[in-house]
Design an enzyme around this catalytic site. Structure first.
Site, PDB file in Angstrom:
ATOM      1  N   LYS A 112       0.907  -1.353  -0.143  1.00  0.00           N
ATOM      2  CA  LYS A 112       0.030   0.028  -0.046  1.00  0.00           C
ATOM      3  C   LYS A 112       0.825   1.312   0.007  1.00  0.00           C
ATOM      4  CE  LYS A 112      -3.673  -2.746   0.415  1.00  0.00           C
ATOM      5  NZ  LYS A 112      -4.766  -2.687  -0.271  1.00  0.00           N
TER       6      LYS A 112
HETATM    7  C1  LIG Z   1      -0.743  -8.109   2.422  1.00  0.00           C
HETATM    8  C2  LIG Z   1      -2.062  -7.855   1.297  1.00  0.00           C
HETATM    9  N1  LIG Z   1      -1.858  -8.893   0.245  1.00  0.00           N
HETATM   10  C3  LIG Z   1      -3.038  -8.936  -0.708  1.00  0.00           C
HETATM   11  C4  LIG Z   1      -3.945  -7.862  -0.507  1.00  0.00           C
HETATM   12  C5  LIG Z   1      -4.925  -8.017  -1.549  1.00  0.00           C
HETATM   13  O1  LIG Z   1      -4.810  -6.556  -2.306  1.00  0.00           O
HETATM   14  P1  LIG Z   1      -6.152  -6.264  -3.184  1.00  0.00           P
HETATM   15  O2  LIG Z   1      -6.960  -5.819  -2.187  1.00  0.00           O
HETATM   16  O3  LIG Z   1      -5.577  -4.847  -3.986  1.00  0.00           O
HETATM   17  O4  LIG Z   1      -6.682  -7.152  -4.037  1.00  0.00           O
HETATM   18  C6  LIG Z   1      -3.899  -6.924   0.567  1.00  0.00           C
HETATM   19  C7  LIG Z   1      -5.019  -5.856   0.642  1.00  0.00           C
HETATM   20  O5  LIG Z   1      -5.213  -5.149  -0.064  1.00  0.00           O
HETATM   21  C8  LIG Z   1      -2.825  -6.821   1.316  1.00  0.00           C
HETATM   22  O6  LIG Z   1      -2.890  -5.909   2.493  1.00  0.00           O
HETATM   23  N1  LIG Z   2      -6.595  -5.442   1.801  1.00  0.00           N
HETATM   24  C1  LIG Z   2      -6.815  -3.975   2.057  1.00  0.00           C
HETATM   25  C2  LIG Z   2      -8.314  -3.794   2.042  1.00  0.00           C
HETATM   26  C3  LIG Z   2      -8.589  -2.292   1.264  1.00  0.00           C
HETATM   27  O1  LIG Z   2      -8.083  -2.413   0.120  1.00  0.00           O
HETATM   28  P1  LIG Z   2      -7.970  -1.089  -0.870  1.00  0.00           P
HETATM   29  O2  LIG Z   2      -6.821  -1.642  -1.655  1.00  0.00           O
HETATM   30  O3  LIG Z   2      -9.252  -0.874  -1.546  1.00  0.00           O
HETATM   31  O4  LIG Z   2      -7.663  -0.005  -0.016  1.00  0.00           O
HETATM   32  C4  LIG Z   2      -6.218  -3.496   3.508  1.00  0.00           C
HETATM   33  O5  LIG Z   2      -5.099  -4.183   3.830  1.00  0.00           O
HETATM   34  O6  LIG Z   2      -6.711  -2.621   4.003  1.00  0.00           O
END
Ligand SMILES: Cc1ncc(COP(=O)(O)O)c(C=O)c1O
Ligand SMILES: N[C@@H](CCOP(=O)(O)O)C(=O)O
Length: 466
Positions: A112
């Site tokens: 993120k």
């Molecule tokens: C460590 C981790 N892996 C995978 C994901 C899944 O990613 P997305 O929600 O973009 O599919 C998340 C959440 O966003 C995450 O925090």
């Molecule tokens: N897995 C995410 C959930 C939120 O996903 P987002 O990509 O829409 O912000 C988290 O770790 O918070």
């Protein structure tokens, strides 16, 4: 560049408008009106650029006239300067054809940060120019929260309220959020699942008077700028492995569908992405959809990969809009039935088209522990549970053509999930020195029921605290 809502009713916006709006007023998600496309020669010309420069060059076509290239380049330079690895997003070879794309070298140890460090700067720039303030409301299953808090803490023009599901993140993830005592940050532990948190955020955006009163803004991937800032790392990896002259596949541990959507966007922009593999834990709505067009909601179940404990994958709506020929009314109708009936009626032709590119894989907790162990023993690689689902998915579903490399998005540092890693290999990964005292820091958060009125009142009182 103008942006359209997936539900076809909201007025088009430019990049800055989309950045500040988050969710479209008709409840849809914004997408660019057309995809910037690069020729093979243009892609080749980007090979070998430092990450921050590549990011500026690939994000700028999405920003268009909202932002000068020089301003954006300054922002990407600053955003990635504090990362803990000189390559920003290094590629680590795991076996003959599988590579981990490490996206966790930012301040909060998850992918993120790759987008959020830029998003915070984009907000600062837009708000300073306009002389405005915003209230960010966000939902997190663990990682978006701390990355957003780190990117937006102590900003005078931003209030931030982050909702997380009580008791359903790892302790490190929770503490990374709740120990930040900046006056502009508030954490709410919601007695429910991540889906409840995300529903509450969307409901606040759909409450027009409240949205206007609070000047709501979003840091989740409902905000297009978040997805745009996740595109460069896929291009960076593909170019390093020979694209555009060699196809690549990506395997992405998936929850809200934002990260894999960014990989899909790179394909829309002209890179040869042969296959997109989606790794899921037992909350596998997307894998069920790809296997049998069964996009039906089930209750969220806790797993060892809590950030993927999600059943309503927000960004799927963006893909659906494309699969339905960018027909906003049709997308709105399908999404409306999903809400009402708990099952998404994706037309057969659209489902078939999706399965031509996307492949789904499910791994339970025992399998996740086994994969962490396997990577440790076979490659000496220490993976977090989310990344491990991605590597297992890559092995199971790699394209038959063995000359195609598979890049796994390594989405979090193993130290964020010490209990799972210890259960797998008997070793507890230490936190980096700057977080070493995390367990001693004071925590502050409120607990709330998943009730819109209650949460809006808490957001209002946080924003009006002075
Ligand atoms: C460590 C981790 N892996 C995978 C994901 C899944 O990613 P997305 O929600 O973009 O599919 C998340 C959440 O966003 C995450 O925090
Ligand atoms: N897995 C995410 C959930 C939120 O996903 P987002 O990509 O829409 O912000 C988290 O770790 O918070």
């Amino acid at each position: 560049m103008q942006y359209l809502s997936t539900r076809g009713e909201a007025a088009p916006r430019d990049f800055e408008g989309v950045l500040l709006a988050g969710l479209a007023e008709d409840g849809g998600l914004f997408l660019p009106e057309s995809w910037p496309s690069l020729s093979a020669a243009e892609w080749r010309g980007l090979r070998g650029l430092p990450y921050a420069e590549l990011a500026a060059r690939l994000i700028h076509p999405f920003a268009g006239e909202s932002l000068s290239f020089e301003t954006l380049r300054r922002m990407t330079g600053e955003a990635y300067a504090g990362f803990g690895h000189p390559a920003i997003a290094p590629l680590v070879q795991l076996d003959a054809r599988c590579f981990a794309l490490e996206l966790f070298h930012g301040p909060t140890l998850a992918f993120k940060d790759m987008a959020m460090q830029l998003l915070g700067r984009l907000f600062d720039h837009a708000l300073a120019q306009r002389g405005e303030r915003i209230t960010i409301v966000g939902a997190t299953s663990g990682d978006t929260g701390s990355a957003a808090i780190e990117a937006c803490r102590d900003r005078s023009a931003i209030d931030l309220v982050m909702l997380h599901p009580e008791g359903r993140t790892s302790e490190v993830q929770r503490r990374q959020m709740t120990t930040v005592l900046s006056p502009n940050v508030a954490n709410l532990a919601i007695q429910g699942s991540f889906d409840d948190c995300q529903d509450l955020v969307k409901a606040m955006f759909n409450d027009a008077p409240f949205r206007l009163e609070m000047r709501l803004a979003a840091v989740n991937s409902i905000n297009w700028a978040r997805v745009a800032a996740q595109i460069p790392y896929y291009a960076h990896a593909a170019l390093a492995l020979g694209a555009p002259d060699r196809p690549v596949a990506f395997s992405v541990p998936t929850g809200n569908f934002g990260n894999v959507l960014a990989a899909w966007a790179v394909r829309q922009m002209g890179l040869p992405v042969e296959r997109l593999i989606i790794g899921a834990n037992r909350n596998n709505i997307l894998a069920r959809f790809l296997a049998s067009n069964d996009m039906s909601m089930r209750p969220v179940e806790p797993s060892l990969s809590p950030s993927m404990d999600i059943q309503v994958s927000s960004n799927f709506e963006r893909l659906l809009f494309e699969l339905l020929g960018r027909d906003g009314a049709a997308t709105a109708a399908v999404m409306g039935r999903f809400r009402a009936e708990g099952r998404m009626p994706v037309p057969d032709a659209a489902w078939r088209e999706a399965t031509g590119l996307f492949h789904g894989f499910t791994l339970d907790d025992a399998g996740t522990l086994g994969e962490i162990r396997h990577l440790w023993q076979a490659a000496g690689y220490l993976a977090d549970p989310h990344t491990a689902i991605g590597t297992a998915a890559a092995r199971a579903l790699a394209p038959e053509d063995r000359s195609i490399p598979v890049v796994v998005a390594a989405t979090a540092h193993p130290a964020k999930f010490p209990d799972a890693v210890e259960a797998a290999i008997g070793l507890r990964p230490p936190l980096p020195p700057r977080l070493a005292d995390l367990y001693e820091r004071e925590e502050r958060y409120s607990i709330a029921t998943p009730d819109l009125g209650t949460v809006e009142a808490l957001v209002r009182s946080h924003a009006r605290r002075n």
